[in-house]
Design a protein around this motif. Structure first.
Motif, mmCIF file in Angstrom:
data_model
loop_
_atom_site.group_PDB
_atom_site.id
_atom_site.type_symbol
_atom_site.label_atom_id
_atom_site.label_comp_id
_atom_site.label_asym_id
_atom_site.label_seq_id
_atom_site.Cartn_x
_atom_site.Cartn_y
_atom_site.Cartn_z
ATOM 1 N N MET A 30 1.077 -1.215 0.488
ATOM 2 C CA MET A 30 0.023 -0.442 -0.203
ATOM 3 C C MET A 30 0.760 1.396 -0.354
ATOM 4 S SD MET A 30 -3.507 1.042 2.562
ATOM 5 C CE MET A 30 -2.289 0.299 4.323
ATOM 6 N N SER A 31 0.942 1.882 -0.984
ATOM 7 C CA SER A 31 1.211 3.268 -0.928
ATOM 8 C C SER A 31 0.933 4.591 0.119
ATOM 9 C CB SER A 31 1.389 4.007 -2.877
ATOM 10 O OG SER A 31 1.870 5.194 -2.529
ATOM 11 N N LEU A 32 1.920 5.074 0.182
ATOM 12 C CA LEU A 32 1.142 6.309 2.302
ATOM 13 C C LEU A 32 1.426 7.265 1.541
ATOM 14 C CD1 LEU A 32 3.327 4.849 5.061
ATOM 15 C CD2 LEU A 32 0.533 4.539 4.566
ATOM 16 N N PRO A 33 0.541 8.237 1.343
ATOM 17 C CA PRO A 33 0.616 10.067 0.677
ATOM 18 C C PRO A 33 1.633 10.685 1.256
ATOM 19 C CG PRO A 33 -1.834 8.934 2.222
ATOM 20 C CD PRO A 33 -0.754 7.816 2.158
ATOM 21 N N ARG A 34 2.193 10.554 0.577
ATOM 22 C CA ARG A 34 3.470 12.084 1.081
ATOM 23 C C ARG A 34 2.147 13.757 2.003
ATOM 24 N NH1 ARG A 34 5.626 14.241 -4.405
ATOM 25 N NH2 ARG A 34 3.596 13.596 -4.981
ATOM 26 N N LEU A 35 2.371 13.953 2.808
ATOM 27 C CA LEU A 35 2.209 15.086 3.957
ATOM 28 C C LEU A 35 2.466 16.537 3.678
ATOM 29 C CD1 LEU A 35 1.446 13.266 6.875
ATOM 30 C CD2 LEU A 35 -0.367 13.402 4.921
ATOM 31 N N GLY A 36 2.204 17.116 2.902
ATOM 32 C CA GLY A 36 1.974 18.651 3.606
ATOM 33 C C GLY A 36 1.180 19.646 4.604
ATOM 34 N N VAL A 37 1.959 20.333 5.136
ATOM 35 C CA VAL A 37 1.387 21.182 6.049
ATOM 36 C C VAL A 37 0.951 22.846 5.600
ATOM 37 C CG1 VAL A 37 1.094 22.336 8.353
ATOM 38 C CG2 VAL A 37 1.545 19.327 8.153
ATOM 39 N N VAL A 38 -0.756 23.256 6.206
ATOM 40 C CA VAL A 38 -0.702 24.471 6.417
ATOM 41 C C VAL A 38 -1.577 25.314 7.026
ATOM 42 C CG1 VAL A 38 -1.749 26.643 4.293
ATOM 43 C CG2 VAL A 38 -0.779 24.371 3.339
ATOM 44 N N ILE A 39 -0.471 26.308 7.590
ATOM 45 C CA ILE A 39 -0.760 27.009 8.630
ATOM 46 C C ILE A 39 -1.219 28.338 8.629
ATOM 47 C CG2 ILE A 39 -0.209 28.286 10.736
ATOM 48 C CD1 ILE A 39 1.507 25.254 11.742
ATOM 49 N N VAL A 40 -2.167 29.257 8.250
ATOM 50 C CA VAL A 40 -1.893 30.646 8.708
ATOM 51 C C VAL A 40 -2.277 31.552 10.071
ATOM 52 C CG1 VAL A 40 -3.519 32.583 8.073
ATOM 53 C CG2 VAL A 40 -3.352 29.941 6.358
ATOM 54 N N THR A 41 -1.236 32.117 9.394
ATOM 55 C CA THR A 41 -1.068 33.239 11.425
ATOM 56 C C THR A 41 -1.216 34.644 10.630
ATOM 57 O OG1 THR A 41 0.118 32.898 13.127
ATOM 58 C CG2 THR A 41 1.234 33.161 11.103
ATOM 59 N N MET A 42 -1.868 35.165 11.901
ATOM 60 C CA MET A 42 -1.572 36.810 11.998
ATOM 61 C C MET A 42 -1.209 37.374 12.905
ATOM 62 S SD MET A 42 -5.676 37.996 11.422
ATOM 63 C CE MET A 42 -5.094 40.114 10.774
ATOM 64 N N GLY A 43 -0.181 36.622 13.171
ATOM 65 C CA GLY A 43 1.214 36.821 13.840
ATOM 66 C C GLY A 43 0.804 37.316 15.501
ATOM 67 N N THR A 44 -0.161 36.952 15.813
ATOM 68 C CA THR A 44 -1.095 37.514 17.607
ATOM 69 C C THR A 44 -1.332 36.037 18.620
ATOM 70 O OG1 THR A 44 -3.341 37.100 16.416
ATOM 71 C CG2 THR A 44 -2.640 39.558 16.275
ATOM 72 N N ARG A 45 -0.437 35.243 18.094
ATOM 73 C CA ARG A 45 0.060 34.115 19.172
ATOM 74 C C ARG A 45 0.876 33.403 18.614
ATOM 75 N NH1 ARG A 45 -5.802 32.113 16.369
ATOM 76 N NH2 ARG A 45 -7.394 32.944 17.476
ATOM 77 N N PRO A 46 2.347 34.412 18.778
ATOM 78 C CA PRO A 46 3.536 33.465 18.850
ATOM 79 C C PRO A 46 3.662 32.592 19.781
ATOM 80 C CG PRO A 46 3.773 35.759 20.172
ATOM 81 C CD PRO A 46 1.799 35.361 18.991
ATOM 82 N N SER A 47 3.362 32.701 21.061
ATOM 83 C CA SER A 47 3.669 31.235 21.570
ATOM 84 C C SER A 47 2.856 30.133 21.140
ATOM 85 C CB SER A 47 3.267 31.545 23.183
ATOM 86 O OG SER A 47 2.488 32.300 23.358
ATOM 87 N N GLU A 48 2.032 30.185 21.150
ATOM 88 C CA GLU A 48 1.052 29.298 20.434
ATOM 89 C C GLU A 48 1.177 28.622 19.164
ATOM 90 O OE1 GLU A 48 -0.565 32.085 21.561
ATOM 91 O OE2 GLU A 48 -2.023 31.520 23.214
ATOM 92 N N LEU A 49 1.607 29.276 18.325
ATOM 93 C CA LEU A 49 2.213 29.579 16.705
ATOM 94 C C LEU A 49 3.337 28.140 17.698
ATOM 95 C CD1 LEU A 49 2.288 28.898 14.058
ATOM 96 C CD2 LEU A 49 3.438 31.149 14.052
ATOM 97 N N GLY A 50 4.719 29.095 17.877
ATOM 98 C CA GLY A 50 5.516 27.885 18.541
ATOM 99 C C GLY A 50 5.200 26.844 18.630
ATOM 100 N N ALA A 51 4.806 26.359 19.956
ATOM 101 C CA ALA A 51 3.932 25.403 20.265
ATOM 102 C C ALA A 51 3.906 24.185 19.217
ATOM 103 C CB ALA A 51 3.324 25.430 21.387
#
Length: 293
Positions: A1-22
């Protein structure tokens, strides 16, 4: 079974730096690595964000809204050809286990008609609010199965599905873009799976905290109906939501904003009209949520 390659997309407005880092750290801890993580800065330069080698930062001069920002990331992954499945996560979410990506990969590999996986969203105490469960009977957030909707905060898409049905409706800007995409996916024959074992931890917040919430909610409901529903169901859908809204909104300010958005939705262009087939209406009804609720 061929496993798919994964990508990730995250959108931020820069207002949650600590949460984004985590969140970025929790992505790095996954036992299956993402081929590419795309971090979109909606009207933010991202200069202060430290990222791993597989993370691409794309700062945008203006705020395109969540769907518009995500489309930028999806377009990049589509053009690069690096991902077969894309995972989208809120910037204040957190992956609390290391096997989320592996499970996503296995689920898509096992079902070629699987278009969308919706994650279970839970607060820091492990509780899932009823509004976070993508079905009308929301008493059991651990019930797995096919559904007609998904949460925007944590989900995964098949890239072949997106190639077939198109990306987010960016004109919605905020609110109901998930319904628009889900209805298109169902109408094209794809499956939406709610998988409660895939958990995104997210703070308990009210959607009304966002500026323009009531206006966007009303406008986008009208646009959703005009774009996607058979003509006979448009007045039924809007009538149901007018009654529910009048019962739920308790402030005069909220009601004024809602009606302003409703009239905007009626008067302004909503994009191309492509109503779903009646067999899709019946399919959604059998899955427990006819497209009038």
């Amino acid at each position: 079974m061929s496993l798919p390659r994964l990508g990730v997309v995250i959108v931020t407005m820069g207002t949650r730096p600590s949460e984004l880092g985590a969140l970025l750290a929790s992505i790095e801890k996954q036992d299956v690595p993402a081929a590419r993580v795309v971090l979109i800065g909606n009207a933010t330069p991202l200069t202060e964000v430290d990222v791993a080698a597989n993370v691409t930062k794309i700062p945008l001069d203006g705020n395109l809204g969540c769907p518009g920002g995500r489309n930028v990331g999806l377009e990049m992954l589509r053009e690069s050809g690096e991902a077969d499945v894309v995972i989208e996560l809120d910037d204040d979410g957190l992956l609390i286990t290391a096997d989320v990506f592996r499970k996503v990969q296995q689920l898509f590999a096992a079902d070629p008609r699987l278009g969308i996986i919706g994650f279970r969203v839970a607060d820091e105490h492990g509780r899932t609010e009823r509004r976070w469960v993508p079905r009308l009977r929301a008493d059991d957030p651990m019930r797995r199965g096919q559904v007609t909707a998904f949460l925007g905060g944590g989900h995964a898409f098949s890239m072949p599905m997106l190639s077939a049905i198109g990306l987010w409706a960016s004109e919605f800007f905020f609110g109901h873009e998930e319904s628009d995409l889900a209805w298109r996916a169902l109408d094209a024959g794809w499956t939406i799976l709610y998988e409660p074992d895939l958990v995104l931890q997210h703070p308990k917040t009210s959607p009304a905290r966002h500026a323009g919430y009531y206006r966007f909610t009303a406008r986008n409901r009208v646009w959703l109906a005009r774009r996607r529903l058979p003509a006979l169901l448009v007045p039924v859908y809007l009538g149901v939501w007018i009654l529910l809204t009048m019962a739920l909104i308790r402030t005069l300010t909220g009601l004024k904003a809602w009606w302003s958005g409703f009239l905007e939705g009626v008067r302004k262009p909503c994009g191309p009209r492509q109503p779903m087939k009646w067999r899709t209406v019946w399919r959604m009804t059998r899955l427990g949520r006819p497209p009038i609720l």
